[in-house]
Design a protein around this motif. Structure first.
Motif, PDB file in Angstrom:
ATOM      1  N   MET A  78       0.832  -1.204   0.000  1.00  0.00           N
ATOM      2  CA  MET A  78       0.000   0.000   0.000  1.00  0.00           C
ATOM      3  C   MET A  78       0.870   1.260   0.000  1.00  0.00           C
ATOM      4  O   MET A  78       0.478   2.293  -0.545  1.00  0.00           O
ATOM      5  CB  MET A  78      -0.938  -0.032   1.213  1.00  0.00           C
ATOM      6  CG  MET A  78      -2.013   1.029   1.206  1.00  0.00           C
ATOM      7  SD  MET A  78      -3.087   0.954  -0.247  1.00  0.00           S
ATOM      8  CE  MET A  78      -4.179  -0.394   0.207  1.00  0.00           C
ATOM      9  N   ASP A  88      -5.894   1.697  -3.057  1.00  0.00           N
ATOM     10  CA  ASP A  88      -6.452   0.382  -3.381  1.00  0.00           C
ATOM     11  C   ASP A  88      -7.397  -0.036  -2.256  1.00  0.00           C
ATOM     12  O   ASP A  88      -6.960  -0.383  -1.163  1.00  0.00           O
ATOM     13  CB  ASP A  88      -5.343  -0.651  -3.580  1.00  0.00           C
ATOM     14  CG  ASP A  88      -5.880  -1.923  -4.219  1.00  0.00           C
ATOM     15  OD1 ASP A  88      -7.100  -2.183  -4.090  1.00  0.00           O
ATOM     16  OD2 ASP A  88      -5.098  -2.648  -4.853  1.00  0.00           O
ATOM     17  N   SER A  90      -9.569  -2.516  -2.653  1.00  0.00           N
ATOM     18  CA  SER A  90     -10.097  -3.844  -2.970  1.00  0.00           C
ATOM     19  C   SER A  90      -9.360  -4.984  -2.267  1.00  0.00           C
ATOM     20  O   SER A  90      -9.778  -6.134  -2.362  1.00  0.00           O
ATOM     21  CB  SER A  90     -10.029  -4.075  -4.487  1.00  0.00           C
ATOM     22  OG  SER A  90      -8.682  -4.142  -4.904  1.00  0.00           O
ATOM     23  N   ILE A  91      -8.245  -4.669  -1.554  1.00  0.00           N
ATOM     24  CA  ILE A  91      -7.376  -5.772  -1.121  1.00  0.00           C
ATOM     25  C   ILE A  91      -8.043  -6.696  -0.110  1.00  0.00           C
ATOM     26  O   ILE A  91      -7.783  -7.895  -0.116  1.00  0.00           O
ATOM     27  CB  ILE A  91      -6.032  -5.249  -0.574  1.00  0.00           C
ATOM     28  CG1 ILE A  91      -6.266  -4.181   0.477  1.00  0.00           C
ATOM     29  CG2 ILE A  91      -5.176  -4.718  -1.698  1.00  0.00           C
ATOM     30  CD1 ILE A  91      -4.986  -3.720   1.142  1.00  0.00           C
ATOM     31  N   THR A 155     -11.083   0.374  -7.583  1.00  0.00           N
ATOM     32  CA  THR A 155     -10.893  -0.546  -6.468  1.00  0.00           C
ATOM     33  C   THR A 155     -12.101  -0.562  -5.537  1.00  0.00           C
ATOM     34  O   THR A 155     -12.312  -1.541  -4.827  1.00  0.00           O
ATOM     35  CB  THR A 155      -9.617  -0.198  -5.678  1.00  0.00           C
ATOM     36  OG1 THR A 155      -9.712   1.143  -5.191  1.00  0.00           O
ATOM     37  CG2 THR A 155      -8.386  -0.321  -6.566  1.00  0.00           C
ATOM     38  N   LEU A 159     -13.757  -3.873  -4.537  1.00  0.00           N
ATOM     39  CA  LEU A 159     -14.155  -4.235  -3.174  1.00  0.00           C
ATOM     40  C   LEU A 159     -15.485  -4.985  -3.187  1.00  0.00           C
ATOM     41  O   LEU A 159     -15.664  -5.990  -2.506  1.00  0.00           O
ATOM     42  CB  LEU A 159     -14.257  -2.966  -2.329  1.00  0.00           C
ATOM     43  CG  LEU A 159     -14.755  -3.076  -0.893  1.00  0.00           C
ATOM     44  CD1 LEU A 159     -13.818  -2.330   0.027  1.00  0.00           C
ATOM     45  CD2 LEU A 159     -16.145  -2.515  -0.719  1.00  0.00           C
ATOM     46  N   ALA A 341      -1.722  -9.130  -1.462  1.00  0.00           N
ATOM     47  CA  ALA A 341      -3.021  -9.485  -0.889  1.00  0.00           C
ATOM     48  C   ALA A 341      -3.211 -11.000  -0.953  1.00  0.00           C
ATOM     49  O   ALA A 341      -3.762 -11.605  -0.022  1.00  0.00           O
ATOM     50  CB  ALA A 341      -4.146  -8.760  -1.632  1.00  0.00           C
ATOM     51  N   GLU A 364      -8.666  -3.659   4.154  1.00  0.00           N
ATOM     52  CA  GLU A 364      -8.111  -2.606   3.294  1.00  0.00           C
ATOM     53  C   GLU A 364      -7.976  -1.310   4.077  1.00  0.00           C
ATOM     54  O   GLU A 364      -7.006  -0.570   3.908  1.00  0.00           O
ATOM     55  CB  GLU A 364      -8.971  -2.402   2.042  1.00  0.00           C
ATOM     56  CG  GLU A 364     -10.412  -1.964   2.255  1.00  0.00           C
ATOM     57  CD  GLU A 364     -11.317  -3.114   2.661  1.00  0.00           C
ATOM     58  OE1 GLU A 364     -11.014  -4.254   2.281  1.00  0.00           O
ATOM     59  OE2 GLU A 364     -12.304  -2.889   3.383  1.00  0.00           O
TER      60      GLU A 364
END
Lengths: 436, 254
Positions: A78, A88, A90-91, A155, A159, A341, A364
């Motif tokens: 990150m 980001d 979405s991780i 993202t 998610l 991730a 996230e």
């Protein structure tokens, strides 16, 4: 980077002279100080109000190392994303999706083909998990870099999409996982390297610290730059070695539970010897995180790739005019984040010994918080890998600490974490203003 | 005296580029000989910077030809331009503010050791060398360039352009942010580079600098070339007239 101050006559207080000579960043010191305060605070609270301070015990610190690992692993990625002025979200969902697919893979798909406990199972699963994460990240990166959709939107979509996909892939928990795969999680003594190995590793690490210091000195001398004072470099290297050896001592002081000793000696077909005591040593996920931290630090500070990440964050236009392919760089950085991730999904599901579609919810946000608490600037261009690890340590310390003093309910943890995030950033702003 | 009998170092022939229907550069032809400084003049928005960005690779021309030493070349991005030994000092300086002078100087062309890792010490040493030549007072090698003064930043941008043995140099208002002393240093540098046989395109607003530094001046207005004149044959007022009226002076218009 190095500094120029050693060519100037000494000035200022002893403390500022010391900091200049050792090149220790004050922000870094502040973060370490805050972390130690948190540790001490929880310990003393326990000691005073609950009759026992549970925080500063080998057992808790060992657990803390395991808990920090998977947030820390993702936080290193990150940092790159935020340095490049992207985000980001979405991780956590990627973790959930990749975790579920890996669970299905090792339990439902590979066992019928290879047989239970086949060594290829964990190898294939781990490789697939990393590859899936990287592919998802790269795909999102392409949308961001080449279709110019803001990363926040891409993202945010990710998610939702990957969390939904995790539920589609499996509606129920998948357990138990492959016995070797589970070792990545650091759940229990078998997922740690033991005391002898830990001492050896710590000594090797100290040797590496000294070697790096000497090589750095020689490089400066070769080009005729003034070397830093010997006492300052010795102090920094010595202190680093002390911390490494101290960490080894702590994890080795956490002994196996009697039940695990029994399992171990039953396997050998021997009775448990009188007075047997095994230290846990470094947990595997912690080692994994350390490897990632070293690799990412080298990537950021010693390679063109890292230099370009910084340059793009500092001035995207200038980077492009210097011939850097900024779009390809974005895809690579998002792919790297996705792979991390995936790695976090390996550690996370191994730790629970199960894969659930809810794994990684909110992670996230914790990862972004860790990077930001660690000094990564949301304006881009500034951030360090080690800072993000300290940020992750602060967050997991708050969480474990709350559990230990009896506020284990998730809602209090979240409130405290939220306050800590805002407070940390505010302190950073105040500090930066005073520096100017 | 510049020898203009041979092949030009650079020929921008019939270059056009439009943005959303607006012709930023409209069939413009200019050339540049070795050891020559050609000034590009015109109001803001006349198309000077846009024209020059087609040569530096920041923009891609819609039509026209770019010839280097008489050979047609394709310049699609800044890497292509660098491969042709074209270096650019942008008006914005194009520095990454968050990294130090050496990192900026070598940005995109970092020195690496035999394992492929950045050789920061070597890059710093090279930076110290070239800065010692260009701006001996420069001492801030290990701070982000955001901590530098305007003149120091300018010298980093100039060092980046001259370090890599440029044959063609593009300077977009190199003295705009500078004090008198630093402006003089840039003027001396231009003379020195000229003597080495470099060709320099100089975008410049200050007519006095044009008269002092340039051999020829090409004037643009509304994306079109008004004309190219030898500065020895014209006065300040002639050039001003070209910029404002968009016409060549009567005594040269034949």
């Amino acid at each position: 980077m190095t500094d120029t101050s050693h060519s100037q006559p000494p000035q200022g207080s002893a403390v500022s002279r010391f900091l200049r000579a050792t090149e220790i960043d004050q922000g870094f010191l502040g973060r370490i100080g805050a972390l130690l305060l948190i540790w001490l605070g929880f310990h003393l609270y326990g000691a005073i109000f609950l009759d026992q301070g549970l925080f500063l015990t080998p057992r808790n610190l060992w657990n803390l190392s395991v808990q920090t690992a998977y947030i820390g692993i993702m936080a290193t990625g990150m940092v790159l994303i935020i340095i490049m002025r992207e985000i980001d979200l979405s991780i956590g969902s990627i973790m959930g999706f990749v975790g579920v697919v890996m669970g299905l893979m090792q339990v439902d798909w590979l066992v019928p083909i290879l047989g239970l406990g086949h060594p290829l199972i964990w190898i294939v699963t781990v490789a697939a998990g990393l590859a899936m994460g990287a592919l998802i990240g790269a795909f999102q990166g392409v949308l961001i870099a080449y279709l110019a959709i803001p990363s926040f939107i891409v993202t945010l979509g990710g998610l939702l999409v990957w969390r939904g996909a995790a539920f589609v892939a499996s509606g129920s928990t998948i357990a138990p996982l492959d016995a070797t795969f589970v070792l990545f999680g650091g759940a229990g003594p078998f997922a740690a390297m033991g005391s002898t190995g830990s001492w050896m590793l710590a000594i090797l690490a100290c040797a590496a610290v000294i070697w790096i210091t000497v090589v750095g000195r020689n490089a400066r001398r070769k080009h005729g730059f003034a070397p830093r004072p010997v006492w300052a470099e010795s102090f920094v290297a010595g202190f680093a070695c002390l911390v490494i050896l101290g960490a080894a001592a702590v994890v080795n002081a956490y002994n196996w539970a009697p039940g695990n000793l029994k399992i171990y000696f039953e396997k050998l077909g021997e009775p448990v010897p009188e007075g047997a005591a095994f230290g846990h040593g470094f947990a595997y996920p912690l080692l994994l995180m350390v490897v990632i931290v070293v690799a990412m630090t080298v990537l950021m500070n010693r390679t063109r790739f890292g230099r370009y990440v910084f340059a793009i964050g500092g001035n995207p236009e200038a980077a492009a005019l210097s011939g850097i392919n900024t779009q390809a760089m974005k895809v690579k950085v998002f792919a790297l984040m996705g792979a991390l991730a995936g790695l976090a999904a390996i550690v996370g599901s191994a730790r629970q010994n199960s894969a659930t579609n809810a794994m990684g919810v909110f992670d996230e946000l914790y990862v972004i918080a860790a990077a930001v608490i660690g000094g990564t600037s949301l304006a881009g261009g500034v951030g360090t890998i080690y800072g993000a690890i300290i940020g992750a340590l602060v967050l997991s310390s708050l969480q474990t600490g709350m559990v230990l003093i009896g506020f284990g309910d998730g809602s209090y943890q979240r409130m405290v974490t939220g306050v800590a995030l805002v407070l940390a950033v505010w302190l950073d702003i105040v500090y930066r203003k005073r520096m100017k | 005296m510049v020898d203009r009998t041979g092949t030009p170092l650079v020929e921008l022939r019939d270059i056009s580029i439009a943005f959303g229907g607006i012709k930023a550069v409209d069939h413009v032809t200019v050339d540049l000989y070795p050891g020559e400084v050609v000034g590009l003049l015109g109001h803001n928005g006349a198309g000077k910077s846009t024209l020059i960005k087609c040569l530096s690779g920041a923009y891609q021309k819609d039509s026209g030809h770019i010839l280097i030493n008489g050979q047609e070349v394709e310049i699609n991005d800044p890497r292509d331009a660098r491969a042709q030994n074209i270096e650019t000092i942008y008006q914005t300086l194009a520095l990454a503010d968050n990294v130090d002078a050496a990192s900026n100087l070598f940005l995109g062309r970092e020195l690496v050791n035999k394992w492929g890792f950045l050789d920061d010490a070597q890059m710093e040493a090279e930076t110290r060398k070239i800065m010692g030549r260009l701006n001996p007072n420069f001492k801030k090698f290990n701070v982000p360039v955001s901590a530098l003064s305007g003149g120091q930043r300018q010298s980093v941008a100039i060092a980046r352009a001259v370090y890599f043995n440029a044959k063609i140099l593009i300077m977009d208002e190199p003295t705009a942010a500078l004090g008198p002393h630093e402006t003089q240093m840039v003027a001396e540098l231009i003379q020195e580079l000229k003597a080495q046989g470099l060709g320099i395109f100089l975008i410049e607003h200050d007519i006095h600098n044009v008269m002092k530094l340039c051999d020829r001046a090409s004037v643009m207005k509304n994306g079109q070339l008004v004309g190219t004149v030898d500065v020895k044959e014209v006065t300040d007022d002639d050039i001003l007239g070209m910029i404002i009226l968009g016409k060549k002076p009567a005594h040269l218009a034949a």
